[in-house]
Write a protein that holds these residues in place. Sequence first.
Motif, PDB file in Angstrom:
ATOM      1  N   ALA A 131       6.590  15.799  14.772  1.00 26.10           N
ATOM      2  CA  ALA A 131       6.324  17.123  14.218  1.00 26.10           C
ATOM      3  C   ALA A 131       5.285  16.995  13.111  1.00 26.10           C
ATOM      4  N   GLY A 132       4.245  17.754  13.189  1.00 23.74           N
ATOM      5  CA  GLY A 132       3.156  17.655  12.214  1.00 23.74           C
ATOM      6  C   GLY A 132       2.705  19.032  11.778  1.00 23.74           C
ATOM      7  N   PRO A 133       1.535  19.113  11.173  1.00 22.31           N
ATOM      8  CA  PRO A 133       0.626  17.993  10.924  1.00 22.31           C
ATOM      9  C   PRO A 133       1.027  17.161   9.707  1.00 22.31           C
ATOM     10  N   HIS A 134       0.509  15.925   9.692  1.00 21.10           N
ATOM     11  CA  HIS A 134       0.681  15.030   8.560  1.00 21.10           C
ATOM     12  C   HIS A 134      -0.638  14.938   7.804  1.00 21.10           C
ATOM     13  N   ILE A 135      -0.547  14.791   6.510  1.00 17.95           N
ATOM     14  CA  ILE A 135      -1.728  14.508   5.698  1.00 17.95           C
ATOM     15  C   ILE A 135      -1.678  13.020   5.357  1.00 17.95           C
ATOM     16  N   LEU A 136      -2.575  12.261   5.952  1.00 16.11           N
ATOM     17  CA  LEU A 136      -2.629  10.825   5.721  1.00 16.11           C
ATOM     18  C   LEU A 136      -3.628  10.529   4.606  1.00 16.11           C
ATOM     19  N   HIS A 137      -3.235   9.641   3.723  1.00 13.17           N
ATOM     20  CA  HIS A 137      -4.056   9.296   2.575  1.00 13.17           C
ATOM     21  C   HIS A 137      -4.495   7.838   2.651  1.00 13.17           C
TER      22      HIS A 137
ATOM     23  N   HIS B  18     -11.323  13.066  -2.317  1.00 13.61           N
ATOM     24  CA  HIS B  18     -10.751  13.726  -3.485  1.00 13.61           C
ATOM     25  C   HIS B  18     -10.646  12.697  -4.595  1.00 13.61           C
ATOM     26  N   GLY B  19     -10.404  13.179  -5.790  1.00 11.12           N
ATOM     27  CA  GLY B  19     -10.297  12.265  -6.917  1.00 11.12           C
ATOM     28  C   GLY B  19     -11.660  11.789  -7.393  1.00 11.12           C
ATOM     29  N   GLN B  20     -11.629  10.677  -8.148  1.00  8.51           N
ATOM     30  CA  GLN B  20     -12.846  10.167  -8.758  1.00  8.51           C
ATOM     31  C   GLN B  20     -13.721   9.458  -7.725  1.00  8.51           C
ATOM     32  N   HIS B  21     -14.985   9.356  -8.050  1.00  3.62           N
ATOM     33  CA  HIS B  21     -15.987   8.801  -7.122  1.00  3.62           C
ATOM     34  C   HIS B  21     -16.808   7.794  -7.921  1.00  3.62           C
ATOM     35  N   LEU B  22     -16.189   6.633  -8.183  1.00  3.58           N
ATOM     36  CA  LEU B  22     -16.760   5.665  -9.104  1.00  3.58           C
ATOM     37  C   LEU B  22     -17.396   4.505  -8.358  1.00  3.58           C
TER      38      LEU B  22
ATOM     39  N   TRP C 172       0.821  -1.211   0.000  1.00  2.00           N
ATOM     40  CA  TRP C 172       0.000   0.000   0.000  1.00  2.00           C
ATOM     41  C   TRP C 172       0.855   1.261   0.000  1.00  2.00           C
ATOM     42  N   GLU C 173       2.023   1.219   0.629  1.00  2.00           N
ATOM     43  CA  GLU C 173       2.878   2.402   0.611  1.00  2.00           C
ATOM     44  C   GLU C 173       3.355   2.717  -0.802  1.00  2.00           C
ATOM     45  N   ALA C 174       3.337   1.710  -1.705  1.00  2.00           N
ATOM     46  CA  ALA C 174       3.754   1.938  -3.084  1.00  2.00           C
ATOM     47  C   ALA C 174       2.708   2.708  -3.871  1.00  2.00           C
ATOM     48  N   MET C 175       1.501   2.885  -3.315  1.00  2.00           N
ATOM     49  CA  MET C 175       0.464   3.685  -3.972  1.00  2.00           C
ATOM     50  C   MET C 175       0.513   5.143  -3.535  1.00  2.00           C
ATOM     51  N   ALA C 176       1.272   5.459  -2.515  1.00  2.00           N
ATOM     52  CA  ALA C 176       1.309   6.826  -1.996  1.00  2.00           C
ATOM     53  C   ALA C 176       1.822   7.786  -3.064  1.00  2.00           C
ATOM     54  N   GLY C 177       1.072   8.848  -3.292  1.00  2.00           N
ATOM     55  CA  GLY C 177       1.486   9.878  -4.224  1.00  2.00           C
ATOM     56  C   GLY C 177       1.203   9.559  -5.675  1.00  2.00           C
ATOM     57  N   LEU C 178       0.616   8.404  -5.933  1.00  2.00           N
ATOM     58  CA  LEU C 178       0.297   8.046  -7.303  1.00  2.00           C
ATOM     59  C   LEU C 178      -1.109   8.499  -7.657  1.00  2.00           C
ATOM     60  N   GLY C 179      -1.481   8.299  -8.893  1.00  3.81           N
ATOM     61  CA  GLY C 179      -2.801   8.691  -9.335  1.00  3.81           C
ATOM     62  C   GLY C 179      -3.856   7.674  -8.945  1.00  3.81           C
ATOM     63  N   TYR C 180      -4.958   7.730  -9.651  1.00  2.00           N
ATOM     64  CA  TYR C 180      -6.119   6.929  -9.295  1.00  2.00           C
ATOM     65  C   TYR C 180      -5.906   5.436  -9.543  1.00  2.00           C
TER      66      TYR C 180
END
Length: 348
Positions: A250-256, A285-289, A28-36
């Motif tokens: 140290a934050g804040p962090h944006i968790l996805h 955010h992003g698509q809502h399919l 799952w960490e390999a999906m971080a920052g990628l597209g849909y």
Amino acid sequence: MKQATAAIVKPLPDHLFKVHGNSAEMRWEAMAGLGYHTPNDRFFVRNHTFTPLIDVTTWRLGIHGAGVRCPRAFSYEELRAMPSRTYDVAIECAGNGRRFYRTQQHDGAPGTQWGLGAIGVARWRGVPLRYLLDQAGVRPEAVDVLPVGLDAPFEDHGHVRRPLPVGKAMDDVLVAYEMNGVPLPPDHGFPARLVVPGWVGIASIKWLGDIEVSTEPLFTPWNTVFYPDVTTQPVKSAFELAWNARLPVAGPHILHGRSWSGRGRIVRVEVSFDGGLTWRTAEHHGQHLVKAWLPWHVAWAPRRTGTRLLMARATDETGATQPLTTPRHPFGYHFDAVVQHPIHVVNG
């Protein structure tokens, strides 16, 4: 039915990790920052035997059985020349999350011990199965459609095959020949595979070579022995984080993260940082399919170091919400409880 001519054996990319035999789970960490979409080299792999190498010049997709008037056989070039559709669809193994029956609920189930990475969303291009069945003249009395894969027979059970009711087959099922804009990779079903939106992954038969249309219910080991009574996938959620990830205080962090359901669109995602005592609504955010997943994010500023259990729960448009615990399935399918994701908040 055209047989595979060889098997492909190759090392796994870093974005996957082996869970059993020829099966590999997405990190799952390999999906971080990628597209849909899940890139092809990150998409999970589930094989009952091994990846076959198929000669596309002699491959044919046959459609036959008592449920059609005019049996047909289509070549690869004929398939690609037909009217096509492109769908963004999730494919998920029925056993995705199986290991949490053991690690989280202390009541393990047999089978491949998947975490949450036995899922991926791709952009699939192909021909609606309905179009092909219409070409063969589906009879009104047709009941079941049986796709058969060209991978090697599994033990003494024969080729992987699992029937679909004709209503589903004529609805939204795709015979796909492209994945994310390129021909299907061998691990994902080249030259053609089914994509069955919302249903367990075993329904999306890879290396498709034969389709029987029957006028009576059909039964195979893959709907009686191995995957009985499982069709539509339940609601699930995952963080785009490594297991036991280390985050600075140290934050804040944006968790996805991402949430999905085979039943319908995700309408709400909530996140807890305190073991489920309180919940915060995540932003979409992003698509809502309806047949894929919903990306979301939430801000968090931890106040002290130590181990935390992150929790995410989603609700779909049918009102189904992830529970805190879920009854044990004898085969370990459909784990839909909120997963407790451990991380470590550290100085630095």
